[in-house]
Design a protein around this motif. Structure first.
Motif, PDB file in Angstrom:
ATOM      1  N   HIS A 171      89.511   2.927-111.272  1.00 46.23           N
ATOM      2  CA  HIS A 171      90.191   2.950-112.571  1.00 46.23           C
ATOM      3  C   HIS A 171      91.632   2.500-112.353  1.00 46.23           C
ATOM      4  CE1 HIS A 171      87.069   5.994-113.922  1.00 46.23           C
ATOM      5  NE2 HIS A 171      87.099   5.139-114.920  1.00 46.23           N
ATOM      6  N   VAL A 172      91.995   1.354-112.859  1.00 49.60           N
ATOM      7  CA  VAL A 172      93.353   0.831-112.727  1.00 49.60           C
ATOM      8  C   VAL A 172      93.886   0.547-114.120  1.00 49.60           C
ATOM      9  CG1 VAL A 172      94.797  -1.043-111.847  1.00 49.60           C
ATOM     10  CG2 VAL A 172      92.926  -0.137-110.436  1.00 49.60           C
ATOM     11  N   ILE A 173      95.077   1.063-114.408  1.00 54.03           N
ATOM     12  CA  ILE A 173      95.694   0.898-115.723  1.00 54.03           C
ATOM     13  C   ILE A 173      96.939   0.037-115.581  1.00 54.03           C
ATOM     14  CG2 ILE A 173      96.678   2.075-117.724  1.00 54.03           C
ATOM     15  CD1 ILE A 173      95.203   4.627-116.731  1.00 54.03           C
ATOM     16  N   VAL A 174      96.955  -1.084-116.276  1.00 53.08           N
ATOM     17  CA  VAL A 174      98.149  -1.945-116.357  1.00 53.08           C
ATOM     18  C   VAL A 174      98.654  -1.782-117.784  1.00 53.08           C
ATOM     19  CG1 VAL A 174      99.075  -4.256-116.021  1.00 53.08           C
ATOM     20  CG2 VAL A 174      97.076  -3.506-114.694  1.00 53.08           C
ATOM     21  N   LEU A 175      99.632  -0.897-117.948  1.00 52.06           N
ATOM     22  CA  LEU A 175      99.970  -0.389-119.275  1.00 52.06           C
ATOM     23  C   LEU A 175     100.574  -1.448-120.192  1.00 52.06           C
ATOM     24  CD1 LEU A 175      99.649   2.235-120.797  1.00 52.06           C
ATOM     25  CD2 LEU A 175     101.929   2.914-120.061  1.00 52.06           C
ATOM     26  N   ASP A 176     101.130  -2.501-119.632  1.00 51.84           N
ATOM     27  CA  ASP A 176     101.673  -3.557-120.485  1.00 51.84           C
ATOM     28  C   ASP A 176     100.568  -4.332-121.208  1.00 51.84           C
ATOM     29  OD1 ASP A 176     104.264  -2.938-119.830  1.00 51.84           O
ATOM     30  OD2 ASP A 176     104.444  -4.488-118.284  1.00 51.84           O
ATOM     31  N   HIS A 177      99.348  -4.261-120.694  1.00 51.82           N
ATOM     32  CA  HIS A 177      98.260  -5.069-121.238  1.00 51.82           C
ATOM     33  C   HIS A 177      97.025  -4.273-121.642  1.00 51.82           C
ATOM     34  CE1 HIS A 177     100.760  -8.255-119.758  1.00 51.82           C
ATOM     35  NE2 HIS A 177     100.497  -8.007-118.498  1.00 51.82           N
ATOM     36  N   ALA A 178      96.990  -2.976-121.367  1.00 48.66           N
ATOM     37  CA  ALA A 178      95.811  -2.170-121.676  1.00 48.66           C
ATOM     38  C   ALA A 178      96.218  -0.716-121.853  1.00 48.66           C
ATOM     39  CB  ALA A 178      94.767  -2.296-120.572  1.00 48.66           C
ATOM     40  N   THR A 179      95.481  -0.002-122.690  1.00 50.32           N
ATOM     41  CA  THR A 179      95.774   1.417-122.923  1.00 50.32           C
ATOM     42  C   THR A 179      94.865   2.326-122.116  1.00 50.32           C
ATOM     43  OG1 THR A 179      94.233   1.444-124.798  1.00 50.32           O
ATOM     44  CG2 THR A 179      96.551   0.970-125.277  1.00 50.32           C
ATOM     45  N   THR A 180      93.968   1.739-121.340  1.00 42.69           N
ATOM     46  CA  THR A 180      93.044   2.505-120.521  1.00 42.69           C
ATOM     47  C   THR A 180      92.659   1.638-119.325  1.00 42.69           C
ATOM     48  OG1 THR A 180      90.978   3.793-120.574  1.00 42.69           O
ATOM     49  CG2 THR A 180      90.986   1.688-121.747  1.00 42.69           C
ATOM     50  N   GLY A 181      91.889   2.210-118.379  1.00 43.60           N
ATOM     51  CA  GLY A 181      91.445   1.417-117.252  1.00 43.60           C
ATOM     52  C   GLY A 181      90.605   0.237-117.723  1.00 43.60           C
ATOM     53  N   ASP A 182      90.873  -0.937-117.175  1.00 43.57           N
ATOM     54  CA  ASP A 182      90.165  -2.155-117.586  1.00 43.57           C
ATOM     55  C   ASP A 182      89.706  -2.898-116.341  1.00 43.57           C
ATOM     56  OD1 ASP A 182      89.369  -4.684-118.487  1.00 43.57           O
ATOM     57  OD2 ASP A 182      90.725  -4.605-120.196  1.00 43.57           O
ATOM     58  N   GLY A 183      88.406  -2.782-116.022  1.00 39.05           N
ATOM     59  CA  GLY A 183      87.892  -3.374-114.805  1.00 39.05           C
ATOM     60  C   GLY A 183      87.951  -4.885-114.783  1.00 39.05           C
ATOM     61  N   THR A 184      87.711  -5.532-115.913  1.00 43.01           N
ATOM     62  CA  THR A 184      87.768  -6.996-115.953  1.00 43.01           C
ATOM     63  C   THR A 184      89.191  -7.481-115.762  1.00 43.01           C
ATOM     64  OG1 THR A 184      85.877  -7.011-117.464  1.00 43.01           O
ATOM     65  CG2 THR A 184      87.140  -9.046-117.272  1.00 43.01           C
ATOM     66  N   LEU A 185      90.139  -6.862-116.450  1.00 45.36           N
ATOM     67  CA  LEU A 185      91.544  -7.224-116.290  1.00 45.36           C
ATOM     68  C   LEU A 185      92.005  -7.013-114.852  1.00 45.36           C
ATOM     69  CD1 LEU A 185      94.341  -8.003-117.433  1.00 45.36           C
ATOM     70  CD2 LEU A 185      94.653  -5.590-118.029  1.00 45.36           C
ATOM     71  N   THR A 186      91.615  -5.892-114.257  1.00 46.75           N
ATOM     72  CA  THR A 186      91.994  -5.599-112.874  1.00 46.75           C
ATOM     73  C   THR A 186      91.469  -6.669-111.934  1.00 46.75           C
ATOM     74  OG1 THR A 186      91.983  -3.220-113.318  1.00 46.75           O
ATOM     75  CG2 THR A 186      91.843  -3.902-111.018  1.00 46.75           C
ATOM     76  N   GLY A 187      90.189  -7.025-112.096  1.00 45.13           N
ATOM     77  CA  GLY A 187      89.607  -8.056-111.247  1.00 45.13           C
ATOM     78  C   GLY A 187      90.287  -9.402-111.410  1.00 45.13           C
ATOM     79  N   LEU A 188      90.612  -9.750-112.632  1.00 46.83           N
ATOM     80  CA  LEU A 188      91.303 -11.010-112.889  1.00 46.83           C
ATOM     81  C   LEU A 188      92.685 -11.031-112.231  1.00 46.83           C
ATOM     82  CD1 LEU A 188      90.391 -11.458-116.663  1.00 46.83           C
ATOM     83  CD2 LEU A 188      89.778 -13.064-114.833  1.00 46.83           C
ATOM     84  N   MET A 189      93.408  -9.918-112.344  1.00 42.87           N
ATOM     85  CA  MET A 189      94.756  -9.874-111.758  1.00 42.87           C
ATOM     86  C   MET A 189      94.701  -9.899-110.235  1.00 42.87           C
ATOM     87  SD  MET A 189      96.857  -7.301-114.294  1.00 42.87           S
ATOM     88  CE  MET A 189      98.418  -7.686-113.484  1.00 42.87           C
ATOM     89  N   LEU A 190      93.688  -9.255-109.664  1.00 43.31           N
ATOM     90  CA  LEU A 190      93.516  -9.301-108.213  1.00 43.31           C
ATOM     91  C   LEU A 190      93.213 -10.721-107.762  1.00 43.31           C
ATOM     92  CD1 LEU A 190      93.274  -7.604-105.588  1.00 43.31           C
ATOM     93  CD2 LEU A 190      90.825  -7.406-106.085  1.00 43.31           C
ATOM     94  N   ALA A 191      92.304 -11.382-108.452  1.00 45.37           N
ATOM     95  CA  ALA A 191      91.971 -12.766-108.113  1.00 45.37           C
ATOM     96  C   ALA A 191      93.170 -13.692-108.314  1.00 45.37           C
ATOM     97  CB  ALA A 191      90.794 -13.238-108.962  1.00 45.37           C
ATOM     98  N   ALA A 192      93.958 -13.426-109.348  1.00 46.76           N
ATOM     99  CA  ALA A 192      95.146 -14.257-109.600  1.00 46.76           C
ATOM    100  C   ALA A 192      96.142 -14.152-108.452  1.00 46.76           C
ATOM    101  CB  ALA A 192      95.802 -13.829-110.913  1.00 46.76           C
ATOM    102  N   ARG A 193      96.255 -12.977-107.863  1.00 43.64           N
ATOM    103  CA  ARG A 193      97.156 -12.805-106.719  1.00 43.64           C
ATOM    104  C   ARG A 193      96.663 -13.620-105.528  1.00 43.64           C
ATOM    105  NH1 ARG A 193     102.337 -12.150-105.384  1.00 43.64           N
ATOM    106  NH2 ARG A 193     102.648 -10.802-103.557  1.00 43.64           N
ATOM    107  N   ILE A 194      95.359 -13.636-105.303  1.00 43.79           N
ATOM    108  CA  ILE A 194      94.797 -14.439-104.214  1.00 43.79           C
ATOM    109  C   ILE A 194      95.063 -15.923-104.456  1.00 43.79           C
ATOM    110  CG2 ILE A 194      92.631 -15.129-103.096  1.00 43.79           C
ATOM    111  CD1 ILE A 194      91.583 -12.290-103.785  1.00 43.79           C
ATOM    112  N   ALA A 195      94.827 -16.371-105.690  1.00 45.11           N
ATOM    113  CA  ALA A 195      95.043 -17.778-106.019  1.00 45.11           C
ATOM    114  C   ALA A 195      96.506 -18.170-105.894  1.00 45.11           C
ATOM    115  CB  ALA A 195      94.538 -18.059-107.436  1.00 45.11           C
ATOM    116  N   ALA A 196      97.409 -17.292-106.301  1.00 47.76           N
ATOM    117  CA  ALA A 196      98.838 -17.611-106.290  1.00 47.76           C
ATOM    118  C   ALA A 196      99.407 -17.666-104.875  1.00 47.76           C
ATOM    119  CB  ALA A 196      99.603 -16.583-107.121  1.00 47.76           C
ATOM    120  N   THR A 197      98.923 -16.802-103.999  1.00 46.81           N
ATOM    121  CA  THR A 197      99.493 -16.714-102.647  1.00 46.81           C
ATOM    122  C   THR A 197      98.755 -17.569-101.632  1.00 46.81           C
ATOM    123  OG1 THR A 197      98.102 -14.804-102.101  1.00 46.81           O
ATOM    124  CG2 THR A 197     100.265 -14.353-103.078  1.00 46.81           C
ATOM    125  N   GLY A 198      97.485 -17.905-101.925  1.00 47.65           N
ATOM    126  CA  GLY A 198      96.691 -18.620-100.944  1.00 47.65           C
ATOM    127  C   GLY A 198      96.230 -17.743 -99.795  1.00 47.65           C
TER     128      GLY A 198
END
Length: 418
Positions: free
Chosen positions: A335-362
């Motif tokens: 359960h991960v809450i990113v309060l600027d973008h969600a009011t509760t845990g959001d598994g899809t958002l969490t996965g997208l943000m994790l993948a975005a970090r991988i893509a951004a850093t290589g």
């Protein structure tokens, strides 16, 4: 009658503990309580209602919709969508409440009812208690005002919810996912359409498993509680990572390219550093529960990120975040809450943000998750004991202190009367 509401709504075996009568009555009570609390503020109220694919969700949804409409609430039925999607749509559409029918990671025979207040926020304990009180009054025969004629609620299908939610997810991503191959395990659950669509629109090459819900197979040997299939699929397809959700997709766990699990603590660590770098980790602080791995705490200390710890449960994490305005929090369970973008845990958002970090850093997921070392953690349930002694026994306190002295700075003992 014991308290109906648990840590995350009302749950039980569908059609045994959680009946159509209970669902209808709770929905009527929720409409009345939220109206009394001023949520409806003199206008015709609206509710967003969604569910996961469980077979029992079909009749429970019908009962909830009937209860709300009979209390004068207009209903927007969004169909099968994740819990965080219902929370988001409740806020985005200006609805007065939201209702999600799901038992999350539980087995198929279970189901549950989660209520969201205006804005898509979970209800405070006092509102849940009041709903129970009003429900019991109605159940034992106290009459309630029933609207008639044009006063009854209207029911509409809101098919735009899917695209509206996916567009929201894509809009908040810091960068695209082009070049990444990702395996998604949807647990045959509520995100079986949403998650693959979101990752694909974000630019990833997607391989999907566990995305054929039939009403009976939700969480069955797949998803965030059974990572074996995902680990094998990631290795088989040579993917950069795998993402696993639970039945209602408020959780996210991950698997690296070698098929090794990356848990909620590690995901929090990766996102905390990414958000601090972007200047969005307010107070350079992350919120987690006392059950977080000690390795997470030590990693955050080393990286200069403050850790605030709460009681176990994502609702307590959220309360601490809202009270102090923190932007990131979560649990080891995913359960991960990113309060600027969600009011509760959001598994899809969490996965997208994790993948975005991988893509951004290589960098690989294993490399990023290596910011923390998962220290050995043993959970022991002790039955048939006096739980009150956890906080009152001097003998127990002394035993804990002695154990912690032996463990030193890299060990701890946590006792919970649960």
């Amino acid at each position: 009658m014991g308290r109906l509401f648990g840590t995350d709504g009302v749950r039980g075996v569908a059609n045994a503990d959680l009946t159509a009568e209970l669902a209808l009555g709770l929905s009527v009570a929720a409409a009345h309580v939220l109206a009394e609390a001023g949520t409806f503020a003199g206008h015709r109220p609206t509710a967003v209602v969604g569910r996961d694919p469980r077979a029992s969700g079909e009749f429970l949804e019908a009962a909830v919709v009937a209860g709300l409409a009979s209390a004068g609430v207009d209903v927007l039925r969004v169909g099968v969508l994740p819990t965080p999607a219902v929370a988001y749509l409740t806020g985005a559409l200006g609805a007065d409440l939201g209702v999600m029918l799901s038992a999350s990671h539980n087995a198929m025979p279970d189901n549950g009812i989660k209520f969201f207040a205006r804005g898509g926020h979970k209800l405070a304990d006092e509102l849940e208690d009041r709903i129970e009180q009003v429900y019991e009054q109605h159940r034992t025969g106290e009459p309630w005002d029933r609207p008639t004629g044009a006063g009854v609620g209207r029911v509409k299908e809101y098919d735009e919810g899917f695209d509206k939610y996916v567009a929201h997810l894509i809009a908040v991503l810091p960068n695209r996912l082009d070049g990444l191959r990702i395996v998604l395990d949807e647990a045959h659950g509520a995100a079986s359409r949403v998650s693959p669509e979101a990752f694909t629109r974000a630019g990833a090459e997607v391989v999907t498993i566990g995305a054929e819900p039939d009403g009976l197979n939700i969480n069955d040997g797949c998803g965030s509680t059974h990572l074996g299939l995902l680990k094998a699929a990631v290795v088989e397809h040579g993917a950069d990572l795998g993402i696993a959700h639970d039945g209602d997709a408020d959780r996210c766990l991950a698997v690296d390219a070698a098929g090794e699990e990356v848990d909620g603590d590690q995901i929090l660590a990766v996102l905390a550093l990414a958000m601090r770098e972007a200047g969005t980790l307010r107070g350079d602080t992350v919120v987690a529960t006392v059950m977080s791995n000690l390795g997470f705490k030590l990693a955050m200390e080393r990286e200069g990120v403050e850790l605030v710890q709460t009681a176990v449960g994502d609702r307590y994490v959220l309360e601490a975040m809202k009270e102090k305005g923190y932007a990131l929090g979560g649990e080891q369970s995913g359960h991960v809450i990113v309060l600027d973008h969600a009011t509760t845990g959001d598994g899809t958002l969490t996965g997208l943000m994790l993948a975005a970090r991988i893509a951004a850093t290589g960098r690989s997921l294993a490399d990023l998750a290596g910011v923390m070392e998962r220290l050995p953690q043993v959970l022991v349930n002790v039955r048939d004991v006096d739980k009150s002694r956890v906080t009152t026994s001097a003998e127990l306190s002394q035993a804990v202190a002695e154990a912690e002295r032996e463990l030193g700075a890299t060990g701890r003992v946590l006792l919970r009367p649960s």
